[in-house]
Enzyme design. Structure first.
Site, PDB file in Angstrom:
ATOM      1  N   GLN A 277       0.824  -1.210   0.000  1.00 20.54           N
ATOM      2  CA  GLN A 277       0.000   0.000   0.000  1.00 20.54           C
ATOM      3  C   GLN A 277       0.864   1.269   0.000  1.00 20.54           C
ATOM      4  OE1 GLN A 277      -3.174   0.500  -0.458  1.00 20.54           O
ATOM      5  NE2 GLN A 277      -3.706  -1.670  -0.609  1.00 20.54           N
ATOM      6  N   SER A 278       2.049   1.178  -0.573  1.00 19.84           N
ATOM      7  CA  SER A 278       2.983   2.303  -0.593  1.00 19.84           C
ATOM      8  C   SER A 278       2.465   3.480  -1.424  1.00 19.84           C
ATOM      9  CB  SER A 278       4.327   1.829  -1.165  1.00 19.84           C
ATOM     10  OG  SER A 278       5.142   2.922  -1.528  1.00 19.84           O
ATOM     11  N   ASN A 279       2.444   4.667  -0.816  1.00 18.02           N
ATOM     12  CA  ASN A 279       2.124   5.891  -1.553  1.00 18.02           C
ATOM     13  C   ASN A 279       3.204   6.192  -2.586  1.00 18.02           C
ATOM     14  OD1 ASN A 279      -0.291   6.704  -0.041  1.00 18.02           O
ATOM     15  ND2 ASN A 279       1.132   7.037   1.649  1.00 18.02           N
TER      16      ASN A 279
ATOM     17  N   ALA B 258       5.112   4.064  -4.160  1.00 17.15           N
ATOM     18  CA  ALA B 258       4.982   3.161  -5.299  1.00 17.15           C
ATOM     19  C   ALA B 258       3.871   3.621  -6.227  1.00 17.15           C
ATOM     20  CB  ALA B 258       4.726   1.741  -4.813  1.00 17.15           C
TER      21      ALA B 258
END
Length: 331
Positions: free
Chosen positions: A73-75, A77
């Site tokens: 859930q990386s912003n 990425a």
């Protein structure tokens, strides 16, 4: 003149505006917010400031593939996937662990951007970087020209985006005629955002205390790593040692662990939403805001002037919808 290649991504300066009802509710003298959730691309966020320079360097080297990583859930990425497509590049995302979870929030957006997802089975920034480099070698064997971006984009080139952000807010504060702020508050993950701001303060001093609210590491570790990033940026800019900004980091507001909303963070989301109509995310900005609320209400910051730097991440509201509703329904 920019010291690093630059690929423009931001629509312009992000707004600064007051939060009078929020400030009154928690006991601050004034509270202003810097809206880096409104950076424009793919629902916005602070990482676009870093990606302007990371993407600029990648393109200057003739690269055709961006490789980066983080949690599923990386912003960072999500925004890397978006800007890769904007620049006509492919993107591979290396995620921690072996189970990406439900395809919602940032992960859904990654898929919409057509990113290739690799579940690495690894955890931690260093292990993920090693996995990225291994994939880059494979890509080179296939005739690709990859550019690897570490977790969070926290490199001297990326962090320079927040040195420029410091200059931007100084211009805005001067234009608006703002009185000096007592504290400038930002959430701290990998530390690159705070490091860039601290480097900016070292080069263009202003009488404000930089405060980081850690969302996953103990304060001593976060401070050490942020200081190393700041020094690396200053060295890359050719600045002699000794010209350093000062900052403090709190670690009391992490909650259960990284990536898991805290009760205090959810309460902070509700308070800002119901006083100012602004949303913050439960993983980063809500925990930083919870720190501001606690420091004000317990008296440490009562009557002080605070600039809160909103770093984005609002898609996580939907990823953690059940956690938020469980807490809301208790009231």
């Amino acid at each position: 003149m920019q010291p690093f290649p630059h690929y423009p991504l931001l629509w312009g300066e992000t707004p600064i505006h007051p939060l009078p009802r929020f400030a009154e509710a928690v006991g601050l003298g004034e509270c202003w917010i810097k809206r880096d959730d409104l950076t424009g691309i793919a629902l916005g966020g602070n990482k676009l400031r870093k990606l302007e320079y990371l993407l600029g360097e990648a393109l200057s080297k003739g690269c055709d593939l961006l490789i980066t990583g983080g949690s599923p859930q990386s912003n960072h990425a999500r925004l890397t996937a978006a800007v890769a497509r904007k620049a006509g590049m492919d993107v591979w995302l290396c995620f921690a662990g072996s189970n990406p979870g439900v395809e919602q929030g940032n992960l859904l957006l990654d898929k919409l951007f057509g990113a290739t997802v690799h579940m690495t089975g690894q955890y931690g920034s260093e292990a993920l970087l090693a996995a990225m480099k291994e994939l880059a070698q494979q890509a080179e064997q296939e005739g690709r020209k990859p550019y690897v971006i570490p977790v969070g984009g926290s490199t001297p080139i990326g962090d320079y985006g927040y040195k420029r952000a410091w200059d931007e807010w100084l211009r805005q504060a001067d234009k608006l005629g703002l009185p000096p702020m007592d504290y400038l508050v930002v959430p701290v993950g990998t530390g690159g955002t705070l490091a860039g701001l601290a480097a900016g303060q070292a080069l263009s001093p202003a009488p404000v205390q930089l405060v980081g609210i850690s969302v996953w590491q103990r304060a001593s570790t976060a401070h050490r790593e942020t200081l190393e990033l700041m020094r690396s940026l200053l060295a890359a800019l050719g600045v002699a040692e000794g010209r350093e900004g000062t900052f403090s980091i709190f670690d009391e507001y992490i909650g259960p662990k990284y990536g898991v909303p805290s009760v205090e963070g959810i309460q902070a989301i509700r308070l800002l939403a119901q006083t100012e109509g602004i949303l913050v995310d439960p993983v980063y900005t809500a925990k930083a805001l919870a720190g501001v609320i606690d420091l004000a209400r317990r008296g440490d910051w009562r009557g002080k002037r605070v600039l809160f730097w909103h770093t984005g991440g609002t898609p996580a509201l939907f990823t953690h919808a059940q956690n938020l509703m469980d807490e809301v329904n208790k009231k």
